[in-house]
Design an enzyme around this catalytic site. Structure first.
Site, short mmCIF file in Angstrom:
data_model
loop_
_atom_site.label_atom_id
_atom_site.label_comp_id
_atom_site.label_asym_id
_atom_site.label_seq_id
_atom_site.Cartn_x
_atom_site.Cartn_y
_atom_site.Cartn_z
N GLY A 48 0.82 -1.21 0.00
CA GLY A 48 0.00 0.00 0.00
C GLY A 48 0.85 1.25 0.00
N SER B 20 -4.98 3.82 -18.47
CA SER B 20 -6.26 4.22 -17.88
C SER B 20 -6.61 5.68 -18.13
CB SER B 20 -6.26 3.91 -16.38
OG SER B 20 -5.38 4.78 -15.73
N LYS C 109 -8.06 5.25 -6.58
CA LYS C 109 -8.43 6.36 -7.47
C LYS C 109 -9.66 7.07 -6.96
CE LYS C 109 -6.53 4.47 -11.73
NZ LYS C 109 -6.84 3.73 -12.95
#
Ligand code: ADP
Length: 852
Positions: free
Chosen positions: A380, A740, A783
């Protein structure tokens, strides 16, 4: 005996002023020189001269403390020793100096000083005959009658007695024996005094003894003292005479190399003990058979080695490490799952999924002690508590904790150590860590496994594999130790920012637990439950002295930090605490004001907004409340403004969502057009995949220009005709890559070609195809959290990412409006106010006319 004057030394000698030692005729001594006069002597005389004569210098003992050496010449000792410099070595480290190896020839006395600078030159008178030190022993020399003969005989006998107590197998002792037999007796006082352990003062006495008789008289007591010392030592120590011989001969070895000058008697005596102590420690270290064998072998070598050998300290260091390692020291696990749950909950807010998995892992370990399960790897963004969970795991188990930072490690010897053949070799970090924690079952956190490098020195990942593999790690061999150490009791945990760069084989061994970033609300909770109390404690403050209301915390989170974790948030609290601590320490009295009044009296030299709680019934001055104005005073103007809506004021700007190892981020895409020849310029450090997305987007828009009524600058049907397009991805020199951004580029260009503004509160992510389909992408949770942080209201996602929304916290999903899109038509409709209507159905196959 040589008659007449015999061989003469030059009558003018340059003088070396020696602070450290006394050179006696017949011995060889190493001198380190760094004073200006001595340095000049070496550089201008020794190094320049070409004849043998120029290598002869006088060595005069300088009894003055070198610390107080001044420019003027000290009063010189009247007697010195002429010597021949057999070796000169210069070095600049740690400061410029020379090391000289000088063999003493004969005594001289100083008659007149000829000059003092740049080095001392003197007219000297030779006192000893030079031949006696070089001529082999003759009948005449030894057969001396009278007192002198007796003295010399006694001296010789004593020397032989001393030799008998030493170990002949040591080369220096053998040399001593040879010298004793081959040199004329006259030279013995000088030679022996320089070989046995004597202080500088004693040597000076021998030097000053000008007649032979006097010399014997001075040196004989030194010799007998040495013999008595040895006899006493052998008796009192009760160690075998064999061993004693060795120990002593080791010392002699040192002495014979001319190092004896600085060695204090007591200090030396301890060395013998030292080896014995070390031997005891080796036996007490409870190491496995193989390691013990190696240690004993090394110990044996050590005892035979003279201390001056560089290898002596290498071996010594090695043995010291071996006895210090926790071969069979461990802590007892005390695992109570219930208590572990409470502890994990108390230490960390949120991260439920992670805590659950950790508890499962611990529970299984409790049931099956020899668990050979996968290594947990927390993945993370920074500051989300990965390290701190690792620390909690150690605490719940009652184990020691050690963290090894792997970021930037690119040499496998960092993990596995250097072989002992290298100078300065060391064990690797694993062994070092075990030595630090002093138990063989700590929790070792391998921090940042994704940042391992690779270099010519071998792949550190391969070494780590061995460390982590339960089949192999019970016999992990560090190169430095060169014997196996059992790592199977160590609990390894790894952390990383992203799995993408973790070497595959390593990733295979690990169970990845994602630790996503926190939402604004979670951060507020973490701040108030953990960060603020921690920081208060660290700064010696109490909640009664400092109060940070939730509103201010929110302000700090949104205006002063932009991160997925809470690390800079914690730092901001630290800054506030420091500022307040100064106030509290200064004992400033703070005026009572009402928190709601906007006009506050400025405080002397302080934050004009510090004020006490509006509750006037409470203690008058405390706590100091940090409100918005105080925040500005302490932290300065806000670092991050809500900029999304401000920037979307022109056509040709859209907001995308990007994933980085540091968490999610919003990403602006800007486009402009100008007259030209249909060129596309891309800037903003883009990767190849991103560039392809841009070409795809343009192709799709040209193909569908008619449908959506997109035009070029002149209003023509092909948006690229006579037009150059510039696409830019602002914000930093960070390389951006990944597919993306596709939908964002399309939206941005659609806005440019249509002249319409994109909605100011929308952000999007999704990969596109040439046919206008929207494909799913990764990192949705991060996101969306980033979008939420930035104050976005609507998020457009690929339809097939719908399932990822379940992982999001309820308060985030409640704040946001999600639009899932299967194709670009849906994206555009959601991105523009009032939709983005096409004339024909978007489902008809677009015509591919692009040449790009
Ligand atoms: P990481 O290893 O992920 O980079 P750290 O473990 O160093 O992050 O965490 C940074 C700081 O944030 C630590 O002081 C930690 O206690 C605190 N922290 C992070 N997450 C939480 C949480 N969920 N609850 C309480 N404190 C947290």
């Amino acid at each position: 005996m040589a008659s007449g004057d015999g061989i003469q030394i030059p009558s003018r000698l340059p003088l070396l002023l020696s602070h450290e030692g006394v050179l006696l005729p017949g011995s060889t001594v190493r001198f380190t020189v760094d004073s200006p006069r001595n340095m000049h002597l070496v550089s201008q005389r020794l190094l320049k001269g070409t004849s043998l004569k120029s290598t002869i210098i006088g060595v005069i003992p300088n009894t003055r403390d070198p610390e107080h050496d001044t420019d003027d010449l000290p009063t010189l000792h009247k007697i010195g020793t002429a010597g021949i410099a057999v070796q000169v070595v210069g070095s600049n480290w740690p400061k410029p100096h020379y090391t000289l190896l000088i063999t003493g020839l004969c005594r001289f006395s100083v008659s007149t000083l000829l000059k003092e600078r740049p080095f001392v030159l003197a007219e000297v008178e030779q006192l000893d005959k030079l031949e006696q030190y070089t001529t082999p022993v003759t009948e005449g020399a030894t057969a001396k009658g009278g007192e002198l003969g007796e003295l010399s005989h006694k001296f010789y006998q004593a020397a032989i007695q001393l030799l008998g107590m030493l170990d002949m197998s040591v080369p220096v002792v053998a040399k001593f024996r040879r010298l004793l037999d081959s040199l004329p007796r006259e030279t013995l006082p000088d030679v022996v005094a320089s070989m046995i352990r004597t202080s500088n003062k004693e040597k000076l006495q021998v030097l000053d003894a000008l007649t032979l008789e006097e010399r014997f008289k001075k040196a004989l007591p030194m010799l007998t003292r040495q013999i008595e010392g040895l006899t006493l030592l052998q008796k009192t120590r009760k160690i075998s005479p064999e061993k004693e011989k060795r120990v002593l001969s080791v010392r002699k070895g040192g002495a014979l190399r001319g190092r004896q000058f600085n060695l204090e008697e007591e200090a030396e005596d301890e060395d013998g003990d030292d080896t014995a102590v070390l031997e005891k420690k080796v036996h007490a270290a409870k190491m496995p058979e193989a390691a013990l064998r190696v240690c004993l072998k090394e110990l044996k070598r050590l005892k035979k080695m003279p201390q001056s050998m560089p290898e002596f300290s290498l071996t010594r260091n090695y043995l010291d490490l071996m006895v210090e390692l926790p071969w069979s020291k461990s802590t007892k696990d005390c695992l109570d799952i219930q208590a572990a749950r409470t502890l994990l909950d108390n230490d960390h807010y949120a991260m439920d999924k992670l805590k659950r998995r950790v508890l499962e892992y611990l529970a299984v370990r409790q049931l099956k002690a020899s668990l050979k399960g996968p290594i947990l790897c927390f993945v993370g963004p920074p500051g989300v508590g990965k390290t701190s969970v690792g620390r909690s795991i150690a605490r719940t188990l009652g184990r020691e904790f050690h963290r090894i930072a792997l970021g930037g490690v690119c040499d496998q010897s960092d993990i596995r150590g250097h072989r002992r053949t290298y100078v300065g070799s060391m064990p690797g970090r694993i062994i070092n860590g075990l030595k630090t924690v002093d138990v063989n079952n700590p929790v070792i956190l391998l921090d940042e496994v994704d940042k391992l490098g690779k270099s010519l020195q071998g792949d550190p990942a391969a070494a780590l594999l061995e460390v982590l593999d339960p089949e192999q790690n019970h016999s992990f061999t560090d190169h430095y130790l060169n014997v196996a150490f059992d790592l199977s009791q160590v609990l390894f945990i790894a952390t990383a920012n992203t799995t993408a760069t973790i070497p595959h084989a390593l990733l295979d061994r690990m169970e990845v637990l994602q630790v996503p970033g926190y939402t604004q609300e979670e951060k507020v909770e973490i701040a108030h439950r953990h960060l603020i109390p921690n920081q208060l404690e660290q700064h010696g403050l109490t909640p009664q002295q400092l109060h940070i209301p939730q509103d201010s915390t929110q302000d700090i989170i949104s205006s002063y930090t932009r991160e997925a974790g809470v690390r800079s948030l914690e730092r901001k609290f630290g800054a506030i605490c420091r500022a307040v601590a100064v106030k509290v320490a200064e004992g400033h009295r703070v005026t009572v004001t009402d928190a709601s009044t906007s006009k506050r009296p400025a405080l002397q030299g302080g934050f004009n907004s510090f004020h006490v709680c509006s509750d006037k019934a409470a203690v008058p001055e405390m706590p100091i409340v940090i409100d918005h104005v105080a925040l500005k005073d302490i932290l300065g103007p806000p670092l991050f403004e809500m900029e999304v809506s401000e920037r979307l004021t022109l056509p040709g700007v859209a907001v995308g969502l990007a994933w980085t190892p540091l968490g999610g981020e919003i990403l602006f895409v800007e486009a402009s057009r100008m007259e030209g020849e249909g060129q596309l310029t891309l800037t903003g450090q883009l990767g190849d995949v991103m560039k392809e997305s841009a070409h795809l987007a343009i192709s799709w828009l040209r193909a569908n220009a008619k449908t959506y009524q997109l035009t070029n600058m002149g209003g023509g049907p092909d948006p690229l005709e006579g037009t150059d397009i510039h696409l830019h991805f602002p914000a930093g020199a960070v390389t951006k890559d990944g597919p993306s951004a596709g939908v964002t580029i399309v939206t941005c260009l659609a806005s440019l070609f249509s002249g319409r503004l994109v909605r100011s509160d929308v952000a999007m992510t999704g990969e596109i195809t040439l046919r206008g389909l929207v494909l799913p992408v990764g990192g949705i949770k991060d996101k969306v959290l980033a979008a939420h942080r930035a104050g976005v209201k609507r998020v457009i996602l690929p339809k097939r990412n719908q399932k990822d929304l379940e992982e999001l916290p309820a308060n985030v999903t409640a704040d946001l409006d999600f639009v899932t899109a299967a194709n670009l038509d849906e994206v555009l409709n959601a991105a523009f106010d009032g939709g983005f209507p096409g004339i024909a159905s978007s489902h008809t196959q677009p015509q591919l006319t692009s040449k790009l």
